[in-house]
Motif scaffolding. Structure first.
Motif, PDB file in Angstrom:
ATOM      1  N   LYS A 107       0.842  -1.198   0.000  1.00  0.00           N
ATOM      2  CA  LYS A 107       0.000   0.000   0.000  1.00  0.00           C
ATOM      3  C   LYS A 107       0.874   1.243   0.000  1.00  0.00           C
ATOM      4  CE  LYS A 107      -4.065  -2.037   0.385  1.00  0.00           C
ATOM      5  NZ  LYS A 107      -5.150  -1.867  -0.619  1.00  0.00           N
ATOM      6  N   PRO A 108       0.430   2.302  -0.645  1.00  0.00           N
ATOM      7  CA  PRO A 108      -0.765   2.475  -1.464  1.00  0.00           C
ATOM      8  C   PRO A 108      -0.750   1.549  -2.687  1.00  0.00           C
ATOM      9  CG  PRO A 108       0.237   4.607  -0.941  1.00  0.00           C
ATOM     10  CD  PRO A 108       1.222   3.554  -0.567  1.00  0.00           C
ATOM     11  N   ARG A 109      -1.918   1.274  -3.194  1.00  0.00           N
ATOM     12  CA  ARG A 109      -2.018   0.364  -4.333  1.00  0.00           C
ATOM     13  C   ARG A 109      -1.384   0.940  -5.585  1.00  0.00           C
ATOM     14  NH1 ARG A 109      -5.737   0.462  -8.069  1.00  0.00           N
ATOM     15  NH2 ARG A 109      -7.049   1.825  -6.808  1.00  0.00           N
ATOM     16  N   ASP A 110      -1.539   2.269  -5.789  1.00  0.00           N
ATOM     17  CA  ASP A 110      -1.073   2.867  -7.041  1.00  0.00           C
ATOM     18  C   ASP A 110      -0.336   4.179  -6.782  1.00  0.00           C
ATOM     19  OD1 ASP A 110      -0.633   3.541  -9.661  1.00  0.00           O
ATOM     20  OD2 ASP A 110      -2.738   3.779 -10.215  1.00  0.00           O
ATOM     21  N   LEU A 111       0.997   4.124  -6.860  1.00  0.00           N
ATOM     22  CA  LEU A 111       1.817   5.325  -6.884  1.00  0.00           C
ATOM     23  C   LEU A 111       2.273   5.578  -8.319  1.00  0.00           C
ATOM     24  CD1 LEU A 111       4.169   4.991  -3.752  1.00  0.00           C
ATOM     25  CD2 LEU A 111       2.006   6.237  -3.945  1.00  0.00           C
ATOM     26  N   ASP A 112       2.322   6.847  -8.708  1.00  0.00           N
ATOM     27  CA  ASP A 112       2.737   7.208 -10.070  1.00  0.00           C
ATOM     28  C   ASP A 112       3.967   8.103 -10.038  1.00  0.00           C
ATOM     29  OD1 ASP A 112       0.716   5.830 -11.355  1.00  0.00           O
ATOM     30  OD2 ASP A 112      -0.625   7.550 -11.469  1.00  0.00           O
ATOM     31  N   LEU A 113       4.889   7.848 -10.959  1.00  0.00           N
ATOM     32  CA  LEU A 113       5.995   8.759 -11.217  1.00  0.00           C
ATOM     33  C   LEU A 113       5.559   9.784 -12.254  1.00  0.00           C
ATOM     34  CD1 LEU A 113       9.337   6.735 -11.634  1.00  0.00           C
ATOM     35  CD2 LEU A 113       8.863   8.507  -9.934  1.00  0.00           C
ATOM     36  N   HIS A 114       5.985  11.027 -12.074  1.00  0.00           N
ATOM     37  CA  HIS A 114       5.727  12.098 -13.045  1.00  0.00           C
ATOM     38  C   HIS A 114       7.045  12.810 -13.320  1.00  0.00           C
ATOM     39  CE1 HIS A 114       1.175  12.396 -12.821  1.00  0.00           C
ATOM     40  NE2 HIS A 114       1.452  11.600 -11.800  1.00  0.00           N
ATOM     41  N   LEU A 115       7.392  12.950 -14.591  1.00  0.00           N
ATOM     42  CA  LEU A 115       8.551  13.733 -14.990  1.00  0.00           C
ATOM     43  C   LEU A 115       8.061  14.888 -15.860  1.00  0.00           C
ATOM     44  CD1 LEU A 115      11.658  14.078 -15.074  1.00  0.00           C
ATOM     45  CD2 LEU A 115      11.633  12.724 -17.190  1.00  0.00           C
ATOM     46  N   ASN A 142      -0.793  -2.179  -8.803  1.00  0.00           N
ATOM     47  CA  ASN A 142      -1.213  -3.137  -7.786  1.00  0.00           C
ATOM     48  C   ASN A 142      -0.184  -3.289  -6.671  1.00  0.00           C
ATOM     49  OD1 ASN A 142      -3.762  -4.141  -8.989  1.00  0.00           O
ATOM     50  ND2 ASN A 142      -2.399  -4.748 -10.650  1.00  0.00           N
ATOM     51  N   GLY A 143       0.454  -2.186  -6.315  1.00  0.00           N
ATOM     52  CA  GLY A 143       1.412  -2.225  -5.221  1.00  0.00           C
ATOM     53  C   GLY A 143       2.797  -2.669  -5.649  1.00  0.00           C
ATOM     54  N   TYR A 144       3.755  -2.320  -4.868  1.00  0.00           N
ATOM     55  CA  TYR A 144       5.152  -2.744  -4.954  1.00  0.00           C
ATOM     56  C   TYR A 144       5.955  -2.070  -6.065  1.00  0.00           C
ATOM     57  CZ  TYR A 144       3.704  -6.364  -1.691  1.00  0.00           C
ATOM     58  OH  TYR A 144       3.207  -7.012  -0.600  1.00  0.00           O
ATOM     59  N   VAL A 164       6.437  12.097  -7.235  1.00  0.00           N
ATOM     60  CA  VAL A 164       5.660  10.882  -6.970  1.00  0.00           C
ATOM     61  C   VAL A 164       4.273  11.316  -6.543  1.00  0.00           C
ATOM     62  CG1 VAL A 164       5.379   8.873  -5.473  1.00  0.00           C
ATOM     63  CG2 VAL A 164       7.651   9.459  -6.355  1.00  0.00           C
ATOM     64  N   HIS A 165       3.245  10.697  -7.168  1.00  0.00           N
ATOM     65  CA  HIS A 165       1.848  11.041  -6.877  1.00  0.00           C
ATOM     66  C   HIS A 165       1.129   9.817  -6.325  1.00  0.00           C
ATOM     67  CE1 HIS A 165      -2.443  11.800  -8.457  1.00  0.00           C
ATOM     68  NE2 HIS A 165      -2.285  12.466  -7.327  1.00  0.00           N
ATOM     69  N   ASN A 166       0.477   9.981  -5.201  1.00  0.00           N
ATOM     70  CA  ASN A 166      -0.317   8.912  -4.601  1.00  0.00           C
ATOM     71  C   ASN A 166      -1.682   8.891  -5.286  1.00  0.00           C
ATOM     72  OD1 ASN A 166      -1.643   7.075  -3.001  1.00  0.00           O
ATOM     73  ND2 ASN A 166      -1.143   8.069  -1.056  1.00  0.00           N
ATOM     74  N   TYR A 167      -1.754   8.177  -6.411  1.00  0.00           N
ATOM     75  CA  TYR A 167      -2.970   8.210  -7.229  1.00  0.00           C
ATOM     76  C   TYR A 167      -4.129   7.495  -6.540  1.00  0.00           C
ATOM     77  CZ  TYR A 167      -6.183   7.699 -11.125  1.00  0.00           C
ATOM     78  OH  TYR A 167      -7.295   7.740 -11.920  1.00  0.00           O
ATOM     79  N   SER A 168      -3.902   6.312  -6.011  1.00  0.00           N
ATOM     80  CA  SER A 168      -5.012   5.562  -5.399  1.00  0.00           C
ATOM     81  C   SER A 168      -5.421   6.171  -4.062  1.00  0.00           C
ATOM     82  CB  SER A 168      -4.623   4.093  -5.209  1.00  0.00           C
ATOM     83  OG  SER A 168      -3.493   3.977  -4.368  1.00  0.00           O
TER      84      SER A 168
END
Length: 222
Positions: A107-115, A142-144, A164-168
């Motif tokens: 967790k969180p289930r979905d983290l996103d990288l943004h450049l 789905n994590g990890y 890094v964005h915590n999308y979920s």
């Protein structure tokens, strides 16, 4: 047997490719004073008893494999619990390029990288590639992780910002989340992200080829 290995007195550590997520077989892993070779599943194991009496420890880890950039980092142990069991390596890169690799826990289930750069914004939900300059190599929901972005050319007089964005947003970003920063064909830094309820962390900024590590929560991606 992998899931129940700790019940049998073993603790497993996994090593995978940051782009393909395939296991890395035959890597040399130096764990503290011990040395191992990863198996066909990209794993090594140590006895659980090695960690049981450690209250607060940091164990150096080095991973070497032909064709890959050497990974040097640390394994954190708190109250006998090992925080870091999953590690990512990247193949060698051209000079003047960069790769950013994000990994985290369940967790969180979905983290996103943004450049964000001049004329582009690379992420899963924005553009995934731009003019042979930058691309999203891998996305995980789905994590990890891993989630990986490659910047093929770091240009002079240009600004690039990594977030890094915590999308979920189903849990806060915690200290299991880390970003591997590869610059000029070497591992420049491994950043452990701070625990925060904010949904965005500004990781770093590259300005005219100079890198500033920030690693602070912020309100938005811009």
């Amino acid at each position: 047997d992998f899931e129940f290995a700790e019940l049998e007195g073993k603790m497993w550590f996994s090593f995978k490719d940051a782009v393909s997520c395939e296991p890395i077989e035959g890597a040399t892993v130096t764990f503290g004073s011990r040395q191992f070779q990863t198996d066909a599943w990209g794993r090594i194991s140590l006895p659980v008893r090695v960690f049981e009496k450690l209250e607060d420890a940091v164990i150096p880890l080095k991973v070497e494999k032909e064709g890959y950039i050497t990974l040097k980092t640390q394994v954190r142990v708190m109250a006998g619990t090992v925080w870091d069991k999953f590690f990512l390596l990247t193949k060698k890169l051209p000079l003047n390029s960069a790769r950013f690799v994000l990994s985290w826990g369940e967790k969180p289930r979905d983290l996103d990288l943004h450049l964000v750069g001049s004329g582009f914004h690379i992420s899963y939900r924005n553009m995934r590639s731009y003019a042979n300059q930058a691309e999203l190599d891998r996305d995980d929901t789905n994590g990890y992780g891993p989630e990986t972005i490659t910047l093929q050319r770091i240009e002079a007089n240009k600004r690039y910002v990594l977030y890094v964005h915590n999308y979920s947003n189903d849990a806060q970003i915690n200290q299991k989340a880390r970003v591997y920063i590869y610059l000029n064909n070497r591992l420049d830094r491994v950043i452990d992200l701070p625990r925060t309820n904010k949904r965005v962390i500004k990781v770093l900024e590259i300005n005219d080829k100079d890198v500033s590590y920030i690693n602070q929560p912020c309100d938005e991606i811009k």
